[in-house]
Design an enzyme around this catalytic site. Structure first.
Site, PDB file in Angstrom:
ATOM      1  N   VAL A  50       0.807  -1.212   0.000  1.00 24.48           N
ATOM      2  CA  VAL A  50       0.000   0.000   0.000  1.00 24.48           C
ATOM      3  C   VAL A  50       0.846   1.272   0.000  1.00 24.48           C
ATOM      4  CG1 VAL A  50      -0.225   0.258   2.514  1.00 24.48           C
ATOM      5  CG2 VAL A  50      -2.118   0.944   1.023  1.00 24.48           C
ATOM      6  N   TYR A  51       2.125   1.196   0.364  1.00 26.17           N
ATOM      7  CA  TYR A  51       2.953   2.402   0.412  1.00 26.17           C
ATOM      8  C   TYR A  51       3.132   2.988  -0.986  1.00 26.17           C
ATOM      9  CZ  TYR A  51       4.423   0.936   5.139  1.00 26.17           C
ATOM     10  OH  TYR A  51       4.462   0.553   6.462  1.00 26.17           O
ATOM     11  N   GLY A  52       2.777   4.255  -1.121  1.00 26.97           N
ATOM     12  CA  GLY A  52       2.905   4.907  -2.420  1.00 26.97           C
ATOM     13  C   GLY A  52       2.061   4.243  -3.485  1.00 26.97           C
ATOM     14  N   GLU A  53       0.992   3.571  -3.075  1.00 24.93           N
ATOM     15  CA  GLU A  53       0.096   2.855  -4.008  1.00 24.93           C
ATOM     16  C   GLU A  53       0.884   1.868  -4.871  1.00 24.93           C
ATOM     17  OE1 GLU A  53      -1.639   6.242  -5.979  1.00 24.93           O
ATOM     18  OE2 GLU A  53      -3.361   6.220  -4.613  1.00 24.93           O
ATOM     19  N   GLY A  54       1.825   1.181  -4.243  1.00 25.26           N
ATOM     20  CA  GLY A  54       2.616   0.179  -4.942  1.00 25.26           C
ATOM     21  C   GLY A  54       3.975   0.673  -5.380  1.00 25.26           C
TER      22      GLY A  54
END
Length: 308
Positions: A50-54
């Site tokens: 989920v970090y940075g939307e992948g």
């Protein structure tokens, strides 16, 4: 760099949290930070789908090209990516791991962690799917994050009952200013040989030394961006002033105190600190060398835990 164990994994006592990748810094800057980390002896890299939307996983995978064998990669699944991709259902886990492997450009994830409990999915179902991944060689060890003592106990009992792999680590928030794990999770980890991974070890940056009582919050910092407003309180800033004085009286910095204190806590395997620059990761990597005495620890508790 001192090494410690997470299950079968040997990890550096200071790790790199990659939540800034794809959010606060771009791919090139992320690559520079990763290189500096490896060169400083840091081998443990913690990210999440989920970090940075992948993008965090993508940038980490790119940065480790040619140096994958030097790294222990930990990532997480389960937080909401979109309306369909979230949770700990077996069918979703099978999809999530493939997505993470692709973004990370690797054939295995060293530590695969459930990002948060999923009340809609029985833990035995989750463990069964994770056991499949370990047996397939796609995952080496499994862990969890944001679990309580009761949730850890439930997972342990389910693994023993089913004969599956068990969680070898738990990653919860822990710092000089956030002591909740001391209410039971740390003791459970010690008694059941589970590694503890503290996240937000610098309490959203307030323990780096760049925030001072009565001074404006640095522009572009997490404090000025209102990230974690519950942290940047007058009381916490007063505690930071006292801790800074304690450290400086011993020829040390607040950063060294924050990281070294965590490294001495029971069950802690790696202190996961984020970094946006090579200078930050080098400072973090060097900060765990202070061997605090029992009298030091008692004085620190007096400063932090004094009644309001």
């Amino acid at each position: 760099m001192q090494m410690r164990r997470i299950g079968s994994l040997d990890v550096s006592v200071v790790g790199l949290g990659c939540n800034n990748f794809g959010w606060r810094i771009d791919a090139d800057a992320s690559a520079v930070v990763v290189k500096a980390a490896l060169d400083a002896g840091v081998n443990f890299f913690d990210t999440a789908d989920v970090y940075g939307e992948g993008r965090s996983e993508e940038y980490l995978g790119r940065a480790l090209a040619g140096r994958r064998r030097e790294a222990v990669i930990a990532t997480k699944f389960g937080s909401r990516m979109d309306e369909r991709r979230y949770g700990a259902r077996p069918e979703y886990i099978r999809q999530a791991v493939e997505d993470s492997l692709r973004r990370l450009r690797t054939d295995r994830i060293d530590l695969y962690q459930l990002h948060r409990p999923d009340p809609q999915t029985p833990i035995q179902d989750t463990l069964g799917a994770l056991d499949e991944l370990v047996r397939a060689g796609k995952v080496r060890e499994i862990g969890c994050s944001n679990f309580t003592v009761n949730q850890l106990r439930e997972a342990d009992q389910a693994a023993a009952r089913m004969g599956t792999v068990r969680v070898v680590s738990v990653q919860n928030e822990y710092s000089l200013l956030q002591r909740e794990p001391e209410a039971g999770v740390l003791a459970y980890c010690v008694h059941h040989s589970i590694a503890f991974l503290p996240y937000f070890p610098l309490a959203n940056g307030i323990l780096t030394g760049k925030y001072r009582l009565g001074e404006p919050l640095p522009e572009g910092s997490r404090g000025s961006d209102k990230f974690g407003p519950h942290v940047f309180t007058e009381r916490n800033l007063q505690i930071v002033e006292s801790l800074t004085g304690f450290a400086e009286a011993r020829g040390r910095t607040l950063l060294e105190l924050a990281i070294s204190w965590l490294a001495t806590r029971p069950a802690v395997a790696s202190v996961i600190a984020g970094a946006k620059s090579p200078e930050q990761i080098r400072a973090n990597a060097a900060a765990a060398s202070w061997q605090l005495s029992e009298s030091d620890a008692a004085e620190i508790d007096r400063i932090v835990l004094q009644p309001t």
